[in-house]
Every structure is written in C-alpha cells, then in structure tokens.
Write an enzyme that holds these catalytic residues in place. Sequence first.
Site, PDB file in Angstrom:
ATOM      1  N   ARG A  10      -5.873  -2.763   6.221  1.00 23.37           N
ATOM      2  CA  ARG A  10      -6.175  -2.773   7.708  1.00 23.37           C
ATOM      3  C   ARG A  10      -7.476  -1.712   7.851  1.00 23.37           C
ATOM      4  O   ARG A  10      -6.728  -0.251   7.706  1.00 23.37           O
ATOM      5  CB  ARG A  10      -5.005  -2.961   8.238  1.00 23.37           C
ATOM      6  CG  ARG A  10      -6.103  -3.920   9.565  1.00 23.37           C
ATOM      7  CD  ARG A  10      -4.385  -4.385  10.425  1.00 23.37           C
ATOM      8  NE  ARG A  10      -3.717  -2.870  10.877  1.00 23.37           N
ATOM      9  CZ  ARG A  10      -3.808  -2.088  11.945  1.00 23.37           C
ATOM     10  NH1 ARG A  10      -4.432  -2.941  12.751  1.00 23.37           N
ATOM     11  NH2 ARG A  10      -2.713  -1.917  12.316  1.00 23.37           N
ATOM     12  N   ASN A  20      -7.202   5.182   5.399  1.00 20.75           N
ATOM     13  CA  ASN A  20      -7.248   4.877   4.282  1.00 20.75           C
ATOM     14  C   ASN A  20      -8.298   5.510   3.740  1.00 20.75           C
ATOM     15  O   ASN A  20      -8.203   5.645   2.383  1.00 20.75           O
ATOM     16  CB  ASN A  20      -7.064   3.470   4.007  1.00 20.75           C
ATOM     17  CG  ASN A  20      -6.147   2.023   4.100  1.00 20.75           C
ATOM     18  OD1 ASN A  20      -4.957   3.049   3.694  1.00 20.75           O
ATOM     19  ND2 ASN A  20      -5.934   1.373   5.505  1.00 20.75           N
ATOM     20  N   ARG A  69     -12.856 -11.294   2.472  1.00 17.45           N
ATOM     21  CA  ARG A  69     -12.891 -10.498   3.768  1.00 17.45           C
ATOM     22  C   ARG A  69     -10.952 -10.756   4.517  1.00 17.45           C
ATOM     23  O   ARG A  69     -11.075 -12.173   4.479  1.00 17.45           O
ATOM     24  CB  ARG A  69     -14.270 -10.746   4.648  1.00 17.45           C
ATOM     25  CG  ARG A  69     -14.980  -9.618   4.450  1.00 17.45           C
ATOM     26  CD  ARG A  69     -14.341  -8.068   4.005  1.00 17.45           C
ATOM     27  NE  ARG A  69     -15.395  -7.003   3.345  1.00 17.45           N
ATOM     28  CZ  ARG A  69     -16.200  -7.317   2.432  1.00 17.45           C
ATOM     29  NH1 ARG A  69     -15.536  -7.774   1.742  1.00 17.45           N
ATOM     30  NH2 ARG A  69     -17.240  -5.940   2.345  1.00 17.45           N
ATOM     31  N   GLN A 106       1.070  -0.233  -1.522  1.00 15.42           N
ATOM     32  CA  GLN A 106       0.949   0.100   0.139  1.00 15.42           C
ATOM     33  C   GLN A 106       0.228   1.697  -0.513  1.00 15.42           C
ATOM     34  O   GLN A 106       0.519   2.817  -1.499  1.00 15.42           O
ATOM     35  CB  GLN A 106       1.561   0.749   0.694  1.00 15.42           C
ATOM     36  CG  GLN A 106       2.823  -0.190   0.938  1.00 15.42           C
ATOM     37  CD  GLN A 106       2.911  -1.531   2.148  1.00 15.42           C
ATOM     38  OE1 GLN A 106       1.788  -1.562   2.626  1.00 15.42           O
ATOM     39  NE2 GLN A 106       3.270  -2.365   2.326  1.00 15.42           N
ATOM     40  N   ARG A 158      35.686  13.369   0.238  1.00 16.83           N
ATOM     41  CA  ARG A 158      34.119  13.604   0.413  1.00 16.83           C
ATOM     42  C   ARG A 158      33.491  13.843  -0.995  1.00 16.83           C
ATOM     43  O   ARG A 158      34.088  15.597  -1.348  1.00 16.83           O
ATOM     44  CB  ARG A 158      33.954  14.886   1.199  1.00 16.83           C
ATOM     45  CG  ARG A 158      32.364  15.241   1.663  1.00 16.83           C
ATOM     46  CD  ARG A 158      31.732  16.311   2.648  1.00 16.83           C
ATOM     47  NE  ARG A 158      30.441  16.761   2.346  1.00 16.83           N
ATOM     48  CZ  ARG A 158      29.532  16.233   3.376  1.00 16.83           C
ATOM     49  NH1 ARG A 158      30.060  15.264   4.695  1.00 16.83           N
ATOM     50  NH2 ARG A 158      28.577  16.483   3.956  1.00 16.83           N
TER      51      ARG A 158
END
Length: 235
Positions: A10, A20, A69, A106, A158
């Site tokens: 975007r 980007n 687009r 991404q 642990r």
Amino acid sequence: MRILCLVPARGGSKGVPRKNLRVVAGRPLIAWTIEQALAARPSMDVVVSTDDDEIARVAEEAGALVPFRRPAELAQDDTPTEPVVRHAIEAARAADAAPDAVMLLQATSPVRLPGTLSRAIAQLEATGVDSLVGVVPQAPFIWTDGPEPSAAYDVTARPRRQDLTPQTLRYRETGSLYLTRPWVYDELDNRIGGRAGLFVMDEVEGVDVDTELDLAVAEQQLLSLHQPTTTGTPA
C-alpha cells in the site's frame, strides 16, 4: 502446481512513510521480496497489489507483475489483508490463471535466506496441509500478565536452553510468509485454515519493518547476508 505469489504494498504507510520504496542495502525495500519470489522454484506468478503508481513502477522494474491497481476501499489504514488477497485471487481467475496455492509475502519482512521460499513450496506439497504459517522458534519463557500472571512453561521445572526441543520451544508468527490453498480464503476468509502447518524459518528471518530502527536492522542483516555484493538475492 500453479502458485500466485502476492506481495501487498500500500502507498500510505504511517510509521515509516513510503517504506516500501525506501532504499535498504542498495535497493528499494519491496525489491528484495520480489527478487526472492522470482528466484523460487518452481516458479510462481509474482504479483504486487498496490494502489500506488510509483510502487507499481518499481515493482515492474524489479520483475513483478502489476496487472491491476488495488481499489481505494482495499487500501485504507484499517483494511485487513484477507480481502486484498481475495481480490488478487479473483483477478487471477478472471485472467485464466487460477492458482492452486497462494503465497503471501510481506515486503516489510525483506530478510529471507537462500532456499526459504522453495523449501516452503516443497513442504506444502510434501505434507498436503491446507496452510503454512511462517514462524521463528523462541524459548518458552513467556508470561501472560493479569491479576495472576501465568507462565507458558513449568516454573517448577525450568528447562535449560540447551535442553529445549522442537516440542518444548514456542514459535512466533513472523508475518513474513504464508502459503495457503485458495479455498481457505474463499470459505474461511483467512490466510490460515484447514489443516495448518508450521513453516520454521531461521531466527534472522524474523525482521519486520515498522520503525526506522527496524529498517536499520534489516539493512544490516541484508548487507551481512549478501556480502561482498548485493547484486542477487536467491530464493
């Protein structure tokens, strides 16, 4: 198997404006993901979904397809990713290029090791799962806050880090990579559904760019991985 590899990008980003397109380790941020996708085997239909003409131009120069687009209603600050993916699937079907799987990458997670994307494709085919979610392993020393804080591990026993196993580790979703059968988007409106599998990535691949500091970290990782030059980015 025909794979639609979708890179959403975007134009309006708030935390890091125009992120980007920011030059990171010698090239626009989005170009790293596009080049990785183009190098994957088997080859995929690498498509960028954007509402921005400059991003579209840079994406095409990097080798991606930008056949449409993105509509303004799918490019808002609060737009979920799933409708964007469904829009791209519908466009592919209309162009007689219906996918058998959709890889969602991404651009803000630009650090991926050689072979990562090809390995994800192979895992989907080998396991027959309906969706793969990219994760990185981490120690289980995680707490949930509240009136009575609770731990995600047995505090009375642990474990030592060197004794942790794939079963006792926890896994953090990176947001970098999802590989999904189209019916999951059609029927569940989700990138994860049906029989899901974990696609374990290297810890270095967990970078997600939301801030200027994240950009600096991503640049250092990319420069380290691609020395002495940054002329190529394997899948």
